[in-house]
Every structure is written in structure tokens, then in C-alpha cells.
Enzyme design. Structure first.
Site, short mmCIF file in Angstrom:
data_model
loop_
_atom_site.label_atom_id
_atom_site.label_comp_id
_atom_site.label_asym_id
_atom_site.label_seq_id
_atom_site.Cartn_x
_atom_site.Cartn_y
_atom_site.Cartn_z
N GLY A 12 57.34 22.85 -43.79
CA GLY A 12 56.95 22.11 -42.81
C GLY A 12 56.21 23.62 -41.92
O GLY A 12 55.99 23.54 -41.18
N ALA A 14 52.59 24.23 -41.58
CA ALA A 14 51.82 24.10 -40.53
C ALA A 14 52.35 23.27 -39.10
O ALA A 14 51.52 23.23 -38.02
CB ALA A 14 51.41 23.50 -40.76
N GLY A 18 57.27 25.55 -37.70
CA GLY A 18 56.58 26.90 -38.26
C GLY A 18 55.69 27.40 -37.30
O GLY A 18 55.30 29.21 -38.05
N ARG A 92 61.74 10.77 -35.72
CA ARG A 92 61.87 10.09 -35.72
C ARG A 92 60.66 9.05 -34.97
O ARG A 92 60.21 9.63 -33.48
CB ARG A 92 63.42 9.43 -34.84
CG ARG A 92 64.62 8.33 -34.62
CD ARG A 92 64.80 8.00 -33.88
NE ARG A 92 65.99 7.04 -34.04
CZ ARG A 92 67.14 6.69 -34.11
NH1 ARG A 92 67.87 7.85 -34.17
NH2 ARG A 92 67.35 5.32 -34.26
N GLY A 130 64.60 21.43 -39.61
CA GLY A 130 64.95 20.23 -39.76
C GLY A 130 66.21 19.32 -39.23
O GLY A 130 66.68 19.52 -39.74
N ARG A 162 71.33 27.87 -25.73
CA ARG A 162 71.05 27.23 -24.88
C ARG A 162 72.66 27.72 -23.97
O ARG A 162 72.56 27.39 -22.79
CB ARG A 162 71.01 25.82 -24.81
CG ARG A 162 69.86 25.70 -25.60
CD ARG A 162 69.41 24.07 -26.45
NE ARG A 162 68.18 23.72 -26.72
CZ ARG A 162 67.54 22.96 -27.09
NH1 ARG A 162 68.43 22.38 -27.65
NH2 ARG A 162 66.42 22.77 -27.81
N HIS A 187 74.60 18.92 -34.71
CA HIS A 187 73.29 19.69 -33.77
C HIS A 187 72.63 17.92 -33.30
O HIS A 187 71.99 17.83 -33.59
CB HIS A 187 72.66 19.92 -34.73
CG HIS A 187 71.54 20.11 -33.77
ND1 HIS A 187 71.43 21.12 -32.49
CD2 HIS A 187 69.91 20.01 -34.35
CE1 HIS A 187 69.90 20.95 -32.09
NE2 HIS A 187 69.43 20.77 -33.35
#
EC number: 1.1.1.37
Length: 328
Positions: A12, A14, A18, A92, A130, A162, A187
Site C-alpha cells: 500500500g 502509494a 505509505g 471499509r 492495515g 495515544r 486494535h
């Protein structure tokens, strides 16, 4: 430091994450002065955009970027790679059910697992960014039976970072003062950021905060739903912070976690803390020389137990769903 370039694959490449990740990798954020060779995988329609990204990488004249190879064939790109960062995933879309998402990503991670199994270097480590990251990692791992299961991890370092940031903001501490933060489970919004074993300047973090209601009602949901809040604010998902966490996770995995501290990684469960064996779930881990070990002996109270169980139940449901789809 070895002068042999480390071969690092990014899928992924591009995409948004990434784009943030590649320049960090090429500038030495992961390997310092060691040369790096980037292997960039994209779907065919995105190769033109990826060529533009490579032009930009060239224009930076990074001293330690030893080479860049791009393509849409996983076996070619993964050939001999030492580290694979699986960032690309099907997001999604409108009207998509969870099963649709698992199915679409299942095809991607089945193929990538098989390709890694066939051609990756013997010392390969695979980090999955991902989403749904835990179950995507499970699918890739299951389709790469010749690669040790401990070489697969899904990213919960973004959640970990976080949580540290929120705790620092609440207490006025520096982020560097906060140790032993833990993310348990998936996650997803069911994840459990655990402050009860964390330390701030050597003191128990929950005691420093001194506000159980804030921990339950503000801290945990803020960390768990931070991704959605960023989408709401900027109109697209967190990319730079996900890229930064991907680097943090890979760096600690390859070179070791800090003394007297641990990190959060989603790794294959051995049954520790009652997490069903074989699930890819986030745990507190220490890392050294490319290996990880789950921190043992932490006391889990009833509040934490319920939170961990809820997230691992979701992981078990996802595993069942991809089994029914024939992906594992």
C-alpha cells in the site's frame, strides 16, 4: 552496524500511511546509518502514483537509501525481504458489513502470506498495520506455515502512544516519564489501555491520576476511539501517526525495548492472561535481538479482566468469521 542494506517491503506504498512512512524509513528513522533498500508493493492502478512518490524519494537524495523497487507482484517485491510492513488494506466503504471487510482483506493477506512464505528472507519479520490489523495478521500468519508464528505482529503501538500522550496531558508529565503502558486485545474500539501497571516518574500511574472515573469514562474511550475522532476532524484517517507508530514498533522489535520498560505488540497468544491460544492479541512485551517475550506475572483485577475478556471475545469472533470464509 552492518553495511549490507536491510530489505524492507511496504505494501500500500502509494497510500496515505505509505506516503508518511517511506520518507521516515529512507531518512534513517528506523535503521539510523544502516543502508535500506525499499521494496514497494501496490495494486496495478496505483503504480503510476507510486512512480511519483519514488521521484520524490530520489529528489531527497537520502544518503542511506540504497535502492527502490516497485511493482504489483508480491513474490517479486517480497523476494529476500528482511522486514515486511503490511500497510495496504481494503478500507471499509459505504454499506460494507464487517464480514465484507474481512472477506476483502482476507484475499489480500492470504496472497501476501503465501508470497512471504515462498520468497522472504529466513530472518523476516512481518508487521501488519492495515486494518483489521489483528485478524489480517492472523490470516497472513496462517498462510505462511514455514515462517515462525512469532515473526508476525499487528500494530497496537499507535494505541500505546495515544495512551501515553493522553496520560501526559492529564498529569503534566513528559511523555518520556511514562513507562509500562499496556494495550490489551484488539486494535479496535474494544481495546483496553491499562494504566494500572503503568508508571509516571516511577510512581503508579493510576495513583498519580487519582481519578477512577476519569480513567473509565474519559481516558479509555478517548484512546479507543481516537481514530474516529481524527477522521471527524481532518476528514481522513490518521496516517502520519500510524506511520510513526509503525516505525516505533519495528525499531523496538529489531533493536530491543528500553530497560525497565515494555511496549505493546499484538502477537500470537500462548494462553497468557487467559487470552485464547493462537489469537493475535495485544500484550505487554519486552523485545531483544528481534524476539519478543510477553511480560508475565501482572496482577489483573476484575475491572481489567472484564475489559481484556471483551476485546479477546471480539478477536475470537473475527477468527471464527474468517474460518467460515475459508481464509484460515
Amino acid at each position: 552496524m552492518s553495511s549490507t542494506p536491510l530489505k524492507v517491503a511496504v505494501t500500500g506504498a502509494a497510500g496515505q500511511i505509505g506516503y508518511s512512512l517511506l520518507f521516515r524509513l529512507a531518512s534513517g528513522s528506523l535503521l539510523g546509518d544502516r543502508p535500506i533498500e525499499l521494496r514497494l508493493l501496490e495494486i496495478t492502478p496505483a503504480l503510476k502514483a507510486l512512480e511519483g512518490v519514488v521521484m520524490e524519494l530520489d529528489d531527497c537524495a537520502f544518503p542511506n537509501l540504497a535502492g527502490v523497487q516497485i511493482g504489483d507482484d508480491a513474490e517479486q517485491i517480497f523476494d529476500g525481504v528482511n522486514l515486511a510492513l503490511l500497510v495496504g488494506a481494503r478500507p471499509r466503504g459505504p454499506g460494507m458489513e464487517r464480514g465484507d471487510l474481512l472477506s476483502a482483506n482476507g484475499a489480500i493477506f492470504t496472497a501476501q502470506g503465501k508470497a512471504l512464505n515462498k520468497v522472504a528472507a529466513d530472518d523476516v519479520r512481518i508487521g501488519v498495520t492495515g486494518n483489521p490489523a489483528n485478524t489480517n495478521a492472523l490470516i497472513a500468519m496462517t498462510n505462511a506455515p514455514d515462517i515462525p508464528q512469532a515473526r508476525f505482529s499487528a500494530l497496537t503501538r499507535l494505541d500505546h502512544n495515544r495512551a501515553i500522550s493522553q496520560l501526559a496531558a492529564k498529569t503534566g508529565a513528559a511523555v518520556t516519564d511514562i513507562k509500562k503502558m499496556t494495550i490489551w486485545g484488539n486494535h479496535s474500539a474494544t481495546q483496553y489501555p491499562d494504566v494500572f501497571h503503568a508508571e509516571i516518574g516511577g510512581r503508579n500511574a493510576a495513583e498519580v491520576v487519582g481519578d477512577q472515573d476519569w480513567i473509565e469514562s474519559t481516558f479509555i474511550p478517548t484512546v479507543a476511539k481516537r481514530g474516529a475522532a481524527i477522521i471527524e476532524a481532518r476528514g481522513s484517517s490518521s496516517a502520519a501517526s500510524a506511520a510513526s507508530a509503525t516505525i516505533d514498533a519495528a525499531r523496538d522489535w529489531l533493536f530491543g525495548s528500553a530497560d525497565a520498560d515494555w511496549v505493546s505488540m499484538a502477537v500470537v497468544s500462548d494462553g497468557s492472561y487467559g487470552v485464547p491460544e493462537g489469537l493475535i492479541s495485544s500484550f505487554p512485551v519486552t523485545t531483544k535481538d528481534g524476539d519478543w517475550e510477553i511480560v508475565q506475572g501482572l496482577e489483573i483485577d476484575d475491572f481489567s479482566r472484564a475489559k481484556i475478556d471483551a476485546s479477546t471475545a471480539e478477536l475470537a469472533d473475527e477468527r471464527e468469521a474468517v474460518k467460515e470464509l475459508g481464509l484460515i
